[in-house]
Design an enzyme around this catalytic site. Structure first.
Site, PDB file in Angstrom:
ATOM      1  N   HIS A 176       0.867  -7.247  10.533  1.00 61.19           N
ATOM      2  CA  HIS A 176      -0.024  -7.367   9.636  1.00 61.19           C
ATOM      3  C   HIS A 176       0.538  -7.627   8.294  1.00 61.19           C
ATOM      4  O   HIS A 176       1.875  -7.488   8.047  1.00 61.19           O
ATOM      5  CB  HIS A 176      -0.832  -5.962   9.575  1.00 61.19           C
ATOM      6  CG  HIS A 176      -1.705  -5.569  10.314  1.00 61.19           C
ATOM      7  ND1 HIS A 176      -1.650  -4.211  10.933  1.00 61.19           N
ATOM      8  CD2 HIS A 176      -2.737  -6.336  10.944  1.00 61.19           C
ATOM      9  CE1 HIS A 176      -2.521  -4.413  11.908  1.00 61.19           C
ATOM     10  NE2 HIS A 176      -3.538  -5.493  12.032  1.00 61.19           N
ATOM     11  N   CYS A 263      -1.438   2.266   7.497  1.00 59.37           N
ATOM     12  CA  CYS A 263      -2.352   2.295   8.426  1.00 59.37           C
ATOM     13  C   CYS A 263      -3.100   3.544   8.655  1.00 59.37           C
ATOM     14  O   CYS A 263      -4.279   3.540   9.358  1.00 59.37           O
ATOM     15  CB  CYS A 263      -1.630   2.055   9.846  1.00 59.37           C
ATOM     16  SG  CYS A 263      -0.456   0.677   9.800  1.00 59.37           S
TER      17      CYS A 263
END
Ligand code: GLY
Length: 272
Positions: A176, A263
């Site tokens: 990401h 996350c």
């Protein structure tokens, strides 16, 4: 550190949402070969993370129960984008994670009056979105496609934010966007060397990670602290030199599943 308007700051938070890792956490997605997570240790590291949010950072933390339907479900950041004004339910790019969004939606709606959604054919993972104050960097990745990125940009722009696309599809070893950059307030970004020459980051002070410390670029500023993975001394020195108070957390079990500090929570500001 300088103070910013809480409603516009990307690091002033009052609340967080986390989810306890499921017993099948080790069955989630991963691209690395660092071994199989040990579940009791996963739980210990997750408990330390929650304690840091609550005790050190002063957040009110909603702890959702483990949900074995989704082995990656503890990585709640990917399910929503949360701002002081509204939330956006995402549409994760990995099929095994699609259902995590509806599992999170009631919790988001309990906190936000205005909730948008990314819709088909758009895909978007929250880990690709870096909130840097009035600007959001949107990573176009193997999870977030151009359609999803443009849908989010349009929502952000209609609410007065600036959206800047960052295409990471050609970069190696990155899941990401926020695997490789973090906004820590004060017009500063922590980033991998790979991002340093990108013109979109020219207005920021860049704190560059050593290649062997790239994992630590996924750090999070929360109020007066920065949560950083433990044992990344070069980055820790760079941050402490600039006056930041660090909270090092052992993240090894989550690293095995391509997970980082950001996350593990959704973080947001609500007026008291
Ligand atoms: N295991 C985190 C992810 O791949 O989405």
């Amino acid at each position: 550190m300088s103070s910013e308007n809480p409603m516009e700051s990307s690091y002033t938070f009052t609340h967080a949402i986390v989810r306890i890792p499921g017993t099948n956490f080790a069955e989630g997605l991963t691209s690395v070969d660092f071994g199989i997570p040990d579940y009791p240790t996963v739980r210990l590291q997750h408990s330390a993370y929650i304690a840091a949010l609550k005790t050190a950072c002063g957040l009110q933390v909603t702890v959702l129960p483990a949900d074995d339907s989704y082995p990656d479900g503890t990585f709640v950041e990917d399910t929503a984008i949360v701002t002081p004004h509204f939330a956006v339910m995402t549409r994760p790019g990995a099929a095994s994670r699609a259902g995590e969004v509806s599992a999170m939606e009631d919790t988001i709606r309990a906190h936000f009056q205005t909730v948008y959604s990314i819709t088909e054919p758009g895909t978007l993972d929250g880990g690709d979105i870096c909130d840097a104050g009035d600007t959001f960097f949107i990573g176009i990745s193997h999870r977030t496609n151009e359609e999803g990125a443009h849908q989010l940009a349009s929502i952000l722009e209609s609410n007065g934010y600036r959206a800047v696309m960052v295409d990471i599809r050609g970069m190696k070893n990155i899941l990401h966007l926020k695997s490789g950059i973090a906004y820590i307030g004060d017009q500063r970004l922590v980033m991998w060397q790979d991002f340093a020459e990108m013109a979109c980051f020219n207005d920021y002070e860049k704190i560059i990670t050593l290649p062997e410390e790239n994992y630590a670029a996924n750090c999070i500023r929360i109020n007066e602290h920065i949560l950083i993975p433990a044992d990344y001394d070069h980055l820790a020195d760079q941050l402490e030199t600039r006056g930041y108070s660090l909270i090092p957390l052992v993240m090894e079990e989550f690293q095995k599943m391509d997970g980082g500090l950001s996350c593990l929570s959704l973080r947001f500001f609500k007026e008291p």
